[in-house]
Design a protein around this motif. Structure first.
Motif, PDB file in Angstrom:
ATOM      1  N   LYS A  65      61.105   8.433 -62.809  1.00 33.84           N
ATOM      2  CA  LYS A  65      60.766   8.845 -61.482  1.00 33.84           C
ATOM      3  C   LYS A  65      59.276   9.009 -61.436  1.00 33.84           C
ATOM      4  N   ASP A  66      58.466   9.360 -62.441  1.00 32.10           N
ATOM      5  CA  ASP A  66      56.942   9.628 -62.414  1.00 32.10           C
ATOM      6  C   ASP A  66      56.138   8.328 -62.470  1.00 32.10           C
ATOM      7  N   ILE A  67      56.768   7.068 -62.843  1.00 30.32           N
ATOM      8  CA  ILE A  67      56.329   5.970 -63.164  1.00 30.32           C
ATOM      9  C   ILE A  67      55.337   5.677 -61.845  1.00 30.32           C
ATOM     10  N   ILE A 105      72.651   5.171 -75.763  1.00 30.59           N
ATOM     11  CA  ILE A 105      71.132   5.015 -75.851  1.00 30.59           C
ATOM     12  C   ILE A 105      70.757   3.432 -75.661  1.00 30.59           C
ATOM     13  N   PRO A 106      71.357   2.403 -76.016  1.00 29.90           N
ATOM     14  CA  PRO A 106      70.922   0.979 -75.273  1.00 29.90           C
ATOM     15  C   PRO A 106      70.983   0.881 -73.808  1.00 29.90           C
ATOM     16  N   PHE A 107      72.168   1.669 -73.214  1.00 31.26           N
ATOM     17  CA  PHE A 107      72.322   1.751 -71.951  1.00 31.26           C
ATOM     18  C   PHE A 107      71.037   2.404 -71.237  1.00 31.26           C
ATOM     19  N   MET A 108      70.584   3.499 -71.589  1.00 38.44           N
ATOM     20  CA  MET A 108      69.569   4.035 -71.052  1.00 38.44           C
ATOM     21  C   MET A 108      68.352   3.299 -71.207  1.00 38.44           C
ATOM     22  N   LEU A 109      68.057   2.505 -72.183  1.00 42.52           N
ATOM     23  CA  LEU A 109      66.885   1.761 -71.962  1.00 42.52           C
ATOM     24  C   LEU A 109      66.998   0.723 -70.969  1.00 42.52           C
ATOM     25  N   VAL A 110      68.118   0.054 -70.895  1.00 43.61           N
ATOM     26  CA  VAL A 110      68.236  -0.930 -69.768  1.00 43.61           C
ATOM     27  C   VAL A 110      67.992  -0.639 -68.413  1.00 43.61           C
ATOM     28  N   ILE A 111      68.714   0.890 -68.121  1.00 51.11           N
ATOM     29  CA  ILE A 111      68.373   1.338 -67.039  1.00 51.11           C
ATOM     30  C   ILE A 111      67.145   1.898 -66.609  1.00 51.11           C
ATOM     31  N   CYS A 112      66.383   2.383 -67.660  1.00 53.82           N
ATOM     32  CA  CYS A 112      64.944   2.754 -67.513  1.00 53.82           C
ATOM     33  C   CYS A 112      64.121   1.449 -67.012  1.00 53.82           C
ATOM     34  N   VAL A 113      64.202   0.508 -67.655  1.00 59.10           N
ATOM     35  CA  VAL A 113      63.623  -0.705 -67.442  1.00 59.10           C
ATOM     36  C   VAL A 113      64.021  -1.210 -65.829  1.00 59.10           C
ATOM     37  N   PHE A 114      65.261  -1.222 -65.555  1.00 58.43           N
ATOM     38  CA  PHE A 114      65.964  -1.660 -64.426  1.00 58.43           C
ATOM     39  C   PHE A 114      65.212  -0.771 -63.431  1.00 58.43           C
ATOM     40  N   GLY A 115      64.940   0.444 -63.420  1.00 61.83           N
ATOM     41  CA  GLY A 115      64.415   1.581 -62.578  1.00 61.83           C
ATOM     42  C   GLY A 115      62.955   1.217 -62.432  1.00 61.83           C
ATOM     43  N   ALA A 116      62.424   0.871 -63.584  1.00 64.75           N
ATOM     44  CA  ALA A 116      60.994   0.599 -63.613  1.00 64.75           C
ATOM     45  C   ALA A 116      60.526  -0.908 -62.937  1.00 64.75           C
TER      46      ALA A 116
END
Length: 940
Positions: free
Chosen positions: A925-927, A845-856
Motif C-alpha cells: 500500500k505504501d509503494i 509464500i509464492p502466492f504472496m510474491l505473485v500478488i505483491c507484484v500484481f498490486g505493484a
C-alpha cells in the motif's frame, strides 16, 4: 462451493431396513479378523533377498489350507475408511469430509453389530469406532502416546496379541467369560498398527517395516495356535488382511497401487482349500475393481505364488464374506459382493448365500426409493427394478426346482440391478442441482461483467444510461425485483413440500437473485448491444480475438491441472515472444530482452521435475546464496538506474536504507546455515535442538516484518519483500523448490520490466492505445485511469503465474505433494494443526510474491486494483464451471477425487486470493510511483 457437498458428498447410508437372515447352516461358530494396518501386498508376498519369505506361516496357509488374493481398497486409502469397508461393507461415506475424515457423521451397521459378541484389541483410533457404543463387546485399546514415531512400533502389535492371550487365560478362572467365548457367532478383531506407524516413520522398504511384516505373521500363527488349542473343534475361521498399503514416501491416501493393494488370506472352517491355477489365455473381460485394476491380473513372479489360484476382491466384499461364514445377516449398509470362490459350500448353499446378499442390497434400494417417493412431487422410479418382486419369486421357483445355475445367474443379475438402483437414487437430484449451480455461476459472471463495465470502464453512453432506466411495457425496477421475489417464493414452496435441505433453498434463491439483477440492467444491456453493433467490423473482430485469446489461456490453465509440463512449453514460448517485444519497442535494451528470455526459460525447468520433491539440502543451502545474489543485483540496478529512461518509473527516488538490505541478506545467509545445521543434527539422530528451534522461529518472525520498513519505490519494496520471505521459505524447503522461489521472483521482475517498457513506450509516443469508443482512458479520483480492453492482460498473466505457484513444485491438488519433513526444522513432535499451518504458510509464500507484484503493477500503470480483482474472479469462475462439468462419477476413485479437488481449489481460489490481497496490501500500500503525464485528462 457448498453445492459440492450436496452433489458429491452426500451420505449413501439409509436406515429402516430389516436384516436378511442366512438360510444356510453357518460353516463356522467364530471368526478371527486380523487387520495389519498399512501392510502393502507386495511387501507381504514378495521374496526376501536371501531366498526366504517374510510371512512363512501365512504362506504355508496359502499353499496348504486356505485361499488368498489381493483386496483392492478404494481411495481415500486411510485407516478409518479402510476398516469401515472391511467390517461394514461400504466405502467411505463422503459426508465424513465434514468430520475431517475422522468419524462417520451417520450411524451405520457392521458385522460387529450383527454378532452375538465381539472381542477387539488395538488402536484407540480404530477400535472405539466400532465398539464404543456396542453393548455386546469386550474391547481395549492402548494409550495414544504409545504411537511413537521415534521407536520400533511393532510392540503395538504384541500388545494386541498379549491382551487377547491374557483374555483366554482369564477365561479358565472366569466361568462367565468362558461361556461367552464358547457361544456361536463370536467375532474376534485384532488391529495391528505396527506396519502403519513404522511405514510413516521409516518408509516401507526399511528393515524395521519389513521386520514388522514378520511380526504380524508370527502373531497370526500365535493366535491360530491359541484358538485351536483352546476350542479344539475346528469351527474357527481366520481372515487376515490390511486396510491400506503404504507408498514409498511413507504416506497413503491416494489411489496408487502401493496404497490400494492389500493382502487377503482366509483359512479355517468354511474356507475352500488351495487350488492349482489352470493356465488360460483369457482376455480382459472389462471388469474393474474399485481401484480401477483389471480382473484376473497375473501374479508377480517374485511372489512365488504363480501356480496357486488367486482370488482378488473389493475391500467391501470382505464384510459379507465374514457374515456368511458365521451365519450373520450382512451389514444393512453393505454394498459388498459375496466372494463365493472363498466359501466351501454346496451348490444349493451357494445360491442361498448369493440370494441373501442380493436381498440385503435390494432392501437398501427399496428404502431409498421409498424415502425419495415420499418427498417428491414428481417421482421418477428406477424402471429396471419395477418388477423386482417377480424376479424374487422366479429365483425361489428355480431354487425349489433345483435349477441352481439359473437361480445363481438371476440372483447375481438382481444384485447388479440393485447396485445400479442405489447409484440412481444417490444421484437423483444431480440434474436439478447442477442446472441451478451452473445458472448461478453464469449469473454471477454476467453481474461481474456488468459491474466492471459500469464502474471501471469509460462508456460513451454512461450518462444516458444513468438517466434512462426504462423497461418495455412500463415495467419498473421495483416490479422486476417483485417478480423475482414471487418466483423465489414459488420455488421455496416446492422445495419445502419436497423436504429439501436448507441449502437447496439457498442455491435457488441466489440464482434467482443474480438473474433478477441482470434483468434490472435491461436498458444498459440494450444500449451496450447497440454500441457493439455501431462499431466497425474490424473493431468487433479485435474484440472477438481478445475474447478468444482469453478463453484459450483459461482453457490452457484448466489443462495444466492434468499436465503440469504444459507450463514448460508456455514459458519457452512466452520468453521468446517477450524478448522480441522488448527488442522491437525499446531499442538498445538488449540486456533486458536477454534477461526476460533467460528468466522464462529458467522457470520452465521446474514443471519437468517430479512432483514428489527429493531431499537435497545442499541445493537448499546453495539457493540461499542465489537469493542474496539476486537481491544484490536488484539493489545495484536500483542505485545505478538512469532517471531519464523508463527505469525511473520503478527505481528509488528517495534515500536508500542500506542497513535494511544488509540485515535481510544476513538473515538469508543465517537461514541457509540453519538448514544445514538442523538437518545434520537430525540425521545424526540428535533431534532438533531447542536453540536451533528458537533461532529458526526468530529468523522467520523478524524477516517477514522487515519489508515494512523498506523504501517505498517499487523496485526497492519488491526486492525487500523477496528477501523478507526467503528465510522462512528456505527453512521449510527440502529440495529444488528453494531454487523455484528465486526463479519465480526473476519471472515476476521480468513481468514488471515489460509492463514498465510498455508504459515507457506509450508515454514516449505521447498517446494511449485506443481501442474504440469503449476504451477511452480517463482518470479516477485516486489517480487511477479506467480499464481498457488491453488491460485484460494483467489479470490473465496473474492467473498464469498464480497457477505456476500452485504447480511449479508439485501438485497442490494431491495430498501426496505435502511432505511432512518440510516442518522438521521448526517442530518434530507430532502436532497436526501446527504442522499443517507451517505447510500452508510455505505454500502461500509464492502466492504472496505473485500478488505483491500484481498490486505493484496496478499502481505502476494506474489501473484500479479492485477492478482487476473482479476480472480475476471472473476468470476463476470460468475455470470453475469447466471443472464443475469435469467432475466424474465413473472410473477410479482417484480420478473422481482429483476432479472434485480441482473444482474445490478453483472455488476456494477466489476466497483465499481475496485474503492474500488483504495481507499483501500491508506490504504494497505504501509503494509510490513517480507522477506520470498520462495521455488522457481527468474526467471524473
Amino acid at each position: 462451493m457448498l453445492s459440492i457437498f450436496d452433489i458429491y458428498f452426500k451420505t449413501p447410508i439409509v436406515h429402516g431396513m430389516d436384516p436378511v437372515p442366512q438360510r444356510i447352516s453357518p460353516p463356522a461358530k467364530r471368526l478371527v479378523l486380523f487387520v495389519a494396518d498399512g501392510l502393502r501386498a507386495d511387501k507381504f508376498f514378495e521374496q526376501e533377498s536371501e531366498g526366504k519369505f517374510r510371512a512363512p506361516f501365512l504362506r504355508s496357509v496359502i499353499k496348504e489350507r486356505g485361499r488368498w488374493g489381493v483386496s483392492h481398497a478404494r481411495p481415500p486409502t486411510e485407516s478409518r475408511p479402510g476398516h469401515v469397508s472391511i467390517i461394514a461393507g461400504f466405502y467411505e461415506d463422503p459426508s465424513a469430509v465434514t468430520k475431517g475424515w475422522k468419524a462417520n457423521p451417520v450411524e451405520f451397521d457392521s458385522v460387529f453389530n450383527q454378532s452375538r459378541h465381539t472381542i477387539a484389541f488395538g488402536s484407540p483410533d480404530i477400535v472405539p469406532i466400532f465398539c464404543s457404543n456396542l453393548p455386546h463387546s469386550t474391547w481395549s485399546s492402548y494409550h495414544p502416546d504409545f504411537q511413537d514415531f521415534a521407536t520400533d512400533a511393532s510392540f503395538l502389535d504384541h500388545w494386541s496379541f498379549d491382551q487377547f492371550r491374557s483374555l483366554l487365560n482369564r477365561s479358565y478362572d472366569d466361568p462367565k467369560l468362558r461361556q461367552l467365548l464358547l457361544q456361536d457367532k463370536l467375532v474376534i478383531f485384532l488391529h495391528l498398527l505396527g506396519c502403519d506407524t513404522n511405514g510413516h516413520a521409516h518408509r516401507p522398504y526399511s528393515s524395521i517395516y519389513l521386520n514388522n511384516v514378520k511380526v504380524v505373521d508370527q502373531i497370526a500363527e500365535g493366535v491360530y495356535n491359541l484358538m485351536e488349542s483352546y476350542f479344539k473343534d475346528n469351527q474357527t475361521t481366520y481372515i487376515f488382511t490390511a486396510d491400506h498399503g503404504m507408498s514409498d514416501k511413507g504416506s497413503h491416501g491416494d489411489g496408487h497401487p502401493s496404497n490400494t493393494d492389500t493382502p487377503l488370506v482366509a483359512w479355517g472352517a468354511g474356507i475352500k482349500y488351495p487350488r492349482q491355477l489352470i493356465p488360460s489365455s483369457q482376455s480382459d473381460d472389462g471388469f474393474r475393481f474399485v481401484d480401477d485394476h483389471k480382473h484376473d491380473m497375473p501374479t508377480p513372479i517374485e511372489w512365488g505364488l504363480t501356480g496357486i489360484e488367486r482370488i482378488d476382491v473389493n475391500q467391501a466384499d470382505i464384510a459379507p464374506l465374514m457374515a456368511t461364514l458365521v451365519g450373520l445377516p450382512c451389514p444393512l449398509n453393505s454394498v459388498g459382493i459375496l466372494p463365493l470362490s472363498y466359501l466351501r459350500l454346496s451348490e444349493a448353499e451357494e445360491v442361498e448365500a448369493a440370494l441373501a446378499n442380493a436381498k440385503q442390497i435390494l432392501n437398501q434400494f427399496l428404502r431409498k426409493s421409498q424415502l425419495k417417493q415420499s418427498n417428491s412431487l414428481w417421482f421418477k422410479q428406477f424402471k429396471p427394478l419395477a418388477n423386482y418382486s417377480y424376479v424374487l419369486s422366479q429365483i425361489e421357483d428355480l431354487i425349489a426346482a433345483r435349477d441352481y445355475k439359473a437361480a445363481m445367474k438371476l440372483s447375481q443379475f438382481l444384485r447388479g440391478l440393485s447396485l445400479s438402483g442405489l447409484h440412481y437414487f444417490q444421484t437423483y437430484d444431480w440434474l436439478m442441482l447442477m442446472t441451478t449451480v451452473t445458472l448461478g455461476y453464469v449469473g454471477w459472471m454476467v453481474n461481474l461483467i456488468l459491474h466492471v463495465l459500469q464502474s471501471y470502464m469509460s462508456l460513451p453512453r454512461n450518462d444516458l444510461l444513468k438517466k434512462n432506466q426504462a423497461f418495455p411495457l412500463g415495467i419498473t425496477v421495483k416490479q422486476v425485483y417483485l417478480g423475482g421475489c414471487l418466483l423465489m417464493a414459488l420455488f421455496f414452496i416446492m422445495l419445502f413440500l419436497e423436504n429439501s435441505p436448507p441449502l437447496y433453498h439457498v442455491y435457488v434463491s441466489m440464482t434467482i437473485f443474480l438473474w433478477t439483477r441482470i434483468f434490472c440492467n435491461y436498458q444498459f444491456l440494450k444500449e451496450l448491444w447497440r454500441e457493439l453493433c455501431s462499431r466497425t467490423f474490424s473493431s468487433n473482430i479485435k474484440l472477438l480475438t481478445i475474447f478468444v485469446a482469453a478463453i484459450f489461456i483459461l482453457e490452457f490453465l484448466v489443462a495444466s491441472f492434468f499436465e503440469r509440463k504444459l507450463y514448460t512449453w508456455c514459458f519457452l514460448i512466452v520468453g521468446l515472444l517477450a524478448a522480441v517485444f522488448v527488442l522491437i519497442f525499446i531499442p538498445g535494451k538488449l540486456f533486458l530482452a536477454a534477461y526476460v528470455w533467460v528468466a522464462c526459460w529458467f522457470i520452465s525447468i521446474f514443471t519437468l521435475m517430479p512432483a514428489e520433491i527429493p531431499d537435497n539440502n545442499h541445493l537448499v543451502t546453495a539457493s540461499g546464496a542465489l537469493i542474496i545474489l539476486i537481491g544484490m543485483a536488484s539493489r545495484w540496478f536500483d542505485l545505478s538506474s538512469d532517471r531519464a529512461k523508463f527505469w525511473s518509473y520503478i527505481g528509488q527516488f528517495k534515500e536508500q536504507k542500506s542497513w535494511l538490505f544488509l540485515v535481510q541478506a544476513l538473515l538469508v545467509a543465517v537461514s541457509s546455515a540453519m538448514v544445514w545445521l538442523s538437518t545434520s543434527h537430525r540425521a545424526q539422530k540428535k533431534g532438533l535442538l531447542l536453540v536451533h528451534q528458537l533461532i529458526n522461529w526468530s529468523i522467520t518472525g523478524i524477516s517477514i516484518v522487515l519489508p515494512l520498513f523498506s523504501p517505498t519505490s517499487l523496485l526497492s519494496r519488491l526486492t525487500s519483500i523477496f528477501l523478507g520471505f526467503a528465510p522462512p521459505f528456505l527453512l521449510l524447503s527440502i529440495g529444488y523448490e528453494a531454487i523455484f522461489y528465486s526463479a519465480l521472483a526473476l519471472v515476476l521482475m521480468g513481468w514488471t520490466l515489460v509492463e514498465c517498457a510498455d508504459l515507457y513506450m506509450t508515454k514516449d509516443k505521447g498517446s494511449s492505445l485506443h481501442m474504440g469508443n469503449l476504451e477511452n482512458s480517463i482518470t479516477g479520483s485516486h489517480g487511477e485511469r479506467c480499464l481498457q480492453l488491453s488491460d485484460l492482460r494483467i489479470p490473465l498473466i496473474f492467473m498464469v503465474l498464480f497457477n505456476v505457484a500452485f504447480f511449479g513444485t508439485g501438485n497442490f491438488a494431491s495430498i501426496a505433494s505435502f511432505e511432512i519433513s518440510s516442518v522438521y526444522r521448526f517442530i518434530t513432535i507430532f502436532s497436526p494443526f501446527l504442522m499443517a499451518a507451517l505447510l500452508i504458510f510455505k505454500l502461500f509464500i509464492p502466492f504472496m510474491l505473485v500478488i505483491c507484484v500484481f498490486g505493484a503493477i496496478t499502481k505502476l500503470i494506474r489501473v484500479p486494483r479492485l477492478g482487476c480483482y473482479f476480472l480475476v474472479i471472473l476468470f476463476s469462475d470460468v475455470m470453475t464451471i469447466h471443472f464443475f462439468f469435469l467432475v466424474r462419477n465413473t472410473g477410479s476413485w482417484m480420478e473422481i477425487g482429483n476432479s472434485i479437488s480441482h473444482f474445490g481449489i478453483m472455488s476456494a481460489q477466489v476466497v483465499f486470493i481475496l485474503i492474500l490481497f488483504a495481507l499483501t496490501n500491508i506490504y504494497t500500500k505504501d509503494i509510490e510511483i513517480p507522477s506520470l503525464r498520462l495521455s488522457s485528462r481527468k474526467a471524473m
